[in-house]
Design a protein around this motif. Sequence first.
Motif, short mmCIF file in Angstrom:
data_model
loop_
_atom_site.label_atom_id
_atom_site.label_comp_id
_atom_site.label_asym_id
_atom_site.label_seq_id
_atom_site.Cartn_x
_atom_site.Cartn_y
_atom_site.Cartn_z
N VAL A 63 0.77 -1.44 -0.02
CA VAL A 63 0.11 0.11 0.10
C VAL A 63 0.71 1.26 -0.11
N ARG A 64 2.12 1.01 0.22
CA ARG A 64 2.89 2.06 0.26
C ARG A 64 4.49 1.80 -0.12
N THR A 65 4.83 2.32 -0.81
CA THR A 65 6.58 2.20 -1.36
C THR A 65 7.08 3.77 -1.35
N LEU A 66 8.51 3.53 -0.77
CA LEU A 66 9.46 4.77 -0.72
C LEU A 66 10.73 4.36 -0.88
N LEU A 67 11.49 4.84 -1.90
CA LEU A 67 12.75 4.56 -2.39
C LEU A 67 13.75 5.66 -2.59
N GLU A 68 14.82 5.81 -1.85
CA GLU A 68 15.54 6.87 -1.90
C GLU A 68 16.99 6.47 -2.59
N TYR A 69 17.23 6.96 -3.63
CA TYR A 69 18.55 6.66 -4.65
C TYR A 69 19.65 7.53 -4.12
N ARG A 70 20.54 6.81 -4.18
CA ARG A 70 21.94 7.45 -3.35
C ARG A 70 23.01 7.28 -4.50
N SER A 71 23.14 6.26 -5.14
CA SER A 71 24.24 5.74 -6.04
C SER A 71 23.79 4.69 -7.25
N PRO A 72 24.22 4.72 -8.46
CA PRO A 72 23.56 3.85 -9.38
C PRO A 72 24.21 2.72 -9.41
N ALA A 73 23.52 1.62 -9.49
CA ALA A 73 24.16 0.14 -9.85
C ALA A 73 24.21 0.11 -11.17
N ARG A 74 25.18 -0.64 -11.70
CA ARG A 74 25.35 -0.93 -13.22
C ARG A 74 25.40 -2.44 -13.38
N PHE A 75 25.14 -2.67 -14.90
CA PHE A 75 24.94 -3.78 -15.56
C PHE A 75 26.20 -4.82 -14.87
N ASP A 76 25.77 -6.11 -14.70
CA ASP A 76 26.60 -7.14 -14.05
C ASP A 76 27.09 -7.06 -12.76
N GLU A 77 27.02 -6.03 -12.05
CA GLU A 77 27.19 -5.87 -10.63
C GLU A 77 26.36 -6.85 -9.65
N LEU A 78 27.15 -7.24 -8.73
CA LEU A 78 26.36 -7.95 -7.67
C LEU A 78 25.73 -7.04 -6.78
N LEU A 79 24.40 -7.26 -6.24
CA LEU A 79 23.41 -6.44 -5.39
C LEU A 79 23.30 -7.37 -4.14
N ASP A 80 23.16 -6.65 -2.93
CA ASP A 80 22.64 -7.28 -1.86
C ASP A 80 21.53 -6.70 -1.55
N VAL A 81 20.29 -7.39 -1.65
CA VAL A 81 19.02 -6.67 -1.08
C VAL A 81 18.85 -7.22 0.48
N HIS A 82 18.97 -6.15 1.25
CA HIS A 82 18.92 -6.32 2.87
C HIS A 82 17.22 -6.09 3.26
N VAL A 83 16.70 -6.96 3.92
CA VAL A 83 15.14 -6.63 4.25
C VAL A 83 15.30 -6.96 5.56
N ARG A 84 14.35 -6.25 6.41
CA ARG A 84 13.70 -6.58 7.78
C ARG A 84 12.36 -6.12 7.93
N ILE A 85 11.76 -6.36 8.90
CA ILE A 85 10.46 -6.03 9.15
C ILE A 85 10.60 -5.29 10.30
N ALA A 86 10.39 -3.78 10.29
CA ALA A 86 10.58 -3.02 11.26
C ALA A 86 9.52 -2.73 12.10
#
Length: 145
Positions: A63-86
């Motif tokens: 029902v709500r999404t909010l994303l703040e962009y700080r720095s771009p990711a690029r093709f073929d990079e590995l990203l770690d998506v960290h998640v927790r219920i606050a």
Amino acid sequence: MQLDDFRFHHTLRVRWAEADMQGIVFNGHYLTYADVGITEYFRAMGQTYSGETGVNGSDFFAVRTLLEYRSPARFDELLDVHVRIARLGNSSMQFLIGIYRAEELLVNGEIVYVHADQSSRRPSPIPASFRSAVSEFEKVLPEGA
């Protein structure tokens, strides 16, 4: 937002179709990355999602999404998506999201889900079994927090 604020993360690689001609990830894909992270969070918690039965007979809707962009990711990079219920309310829960490249925070945000009855799609209390699973998995949220 610090890496040690999270107990769970899921690693993914940026695919060619997610990047523009300069090799930079298009902003809209970060919400997909967050969604993949939440799906894997549910799976790691033992609460797998099915299109027919939701999460163990429960269904959640964003029902709500909010994303703040700080720095771009690029093709073929590995990203770690960290998640927790606050926050785990009566019928809603707030996920915190941190998308990192190594230790660099690229995107942070929150997604709020509401628990709903599958037939009426009206908000309903989050089941005790799901609350217990979250409390056990996170080991920081008191029951009913």
